[in-house]
Design an enzyme around this catalytic site. Structure first.
Site, PDB file in Angstrom:
ATOM      1  N   TYR A  23      98.887  85.996  42.834  1.00  0.00           N
ATOM      2  CA  TYR A  23      98.427  87.309  42.656  1.00  0.00           C
ATOM      3  C   TYR A  23      97.740  87.803  44.091  1.00  0.00           C
ATOM      4  O   TYR A  23      97.952  88.571  44.554  1.00  0.00           O
ATOM      5  CB  TYR A  23      97.118  87.306  41.594  1.00  0.00           C
ATOM      6  N   SER A  70      93.607  94.258  45.864  1.00  0.00           N
ATOM      7  CA  SER A  70      92.504  93.611  45.165  1.00  0.00           C
ATOM      8  C   SER A  70      91.765  92.802  46.077  1.00  0.00           C
ATOM      9  O   SER A  70      92.224  92.432  47.384  1.00  0.00           O
ATOM     10  CB  SER A  70      93.228  92.418  44.168  1.00  0.00           C
TER      11      SER A  70
END
Length: 246
Positions: free
Chosen positions: A154, A141
């Site tokens: 995350y 990501s």
């Protein structure tokens, strides 16, 4: 581009994973789609993708359980005879500011996003080493590259995926196994579907192209990395973010 090849895709029945599965099937690949809980979505995806004329199998389980990775590899080998491609796509979020984040919020995200990717990477790489061929694609990501408030867990998991990708590429390259990562930015999926219009507008303002991406934008890059067109590319992280990471 993928005729005669087979792929294992985690988180393969919705969002980015489904888009990757569809473009793989369109291009001739057999696929095993791993999913955790949504039986209806899995069966619907299997039925829809079977229309492309390739084998589409589904398998339910939790990528955070190493036994599931072993089960998936065994099934893919039994169904397809070999495994040419792995897409580590399964992921979750538990967003909170760091001071409000519970230990379980951190652990569950790392267990799924990072450790789950490792389990599948380890199991399938042993198959690809014997084949002396394979392409592994890890979904990271842009948050793992730049960080983001409220996503310490995350960001840590996805930064770990990027580091794991580079290390695995160095270990496996001599066996003709390539390992790359894709780092999506803001993509229109279930994860971003909870955002309101104002939040989406603010996000678009920090993207050079001025808009959110689509799952197909990520799937197109995955197709390239899975195919022989990228035969001399490994250890790379490709940002699919509309210029957000500039």
């Amino acid at each position: 581009m993928l005729k005669g090849k087979s792929a294992v895709i985690t988180g393969g029945v919705r969002g980015i994973g489904r888009a990757i599965a569809e473009i793989f099937c369109k291009n001739g690949a057999d696929v095993l789609l791993c999913y955790k809980s949504n039986d209806a979505a899995a069966e619907k995806t299997q039925d829809e993708l079977a229309h492309y004329g390739t084998k589409v199998e589904i398998l339910k389980g939790d990528v955070a359980d190493p036994a599931f990775a072993a089960e998936a590899v065994a099934k893919a080998k039994a169904d397809f005879g070999k495994i040419d491609i792995l897409v580590n796509n399964a992921g979750i979020t538990r967003d909170k500011l760091m001071i409000q984040m519970k230990n379980d919020d951190f652990d569950s995200v790392v267990d799924t996003n990072l450790k789950g990717s490792f389990y599948f990477l380890k199991e399938i790489s042993s198959v690809m080493i014997r084949q002396r061929a394979g392409s592994i694609i890890n979904l990271a990501s842009v948050v793992g590259v730049k960080g983001n408030p409220g996503q310490v867990n995350y960001a840590a998991s996805k930064a770990g995926v990027i580091g794991m990708t580079m290390s695995a590429a160095k270990e496996l390259g001599r066996r003709n196994v390539r390992v790359n990562a894709i780092a999506p930015g803001f993509i229109e999926t279930d994860m971003t579907g909870v955002l309101n219009d104002e939040q989406k507008k603010k996000m678009s303002e920090v993207i050079s192209l001025g808009k959110m991406g689509l799952p197909e934008d990520v799937a197109n890059v995955a197709l390239f990395l899975a195919s022989d067109l990228s035969g001399y590319i490994t250890a790379q992280t490709i940002c699919v973010d509309g210029g957000m990471s500039i």
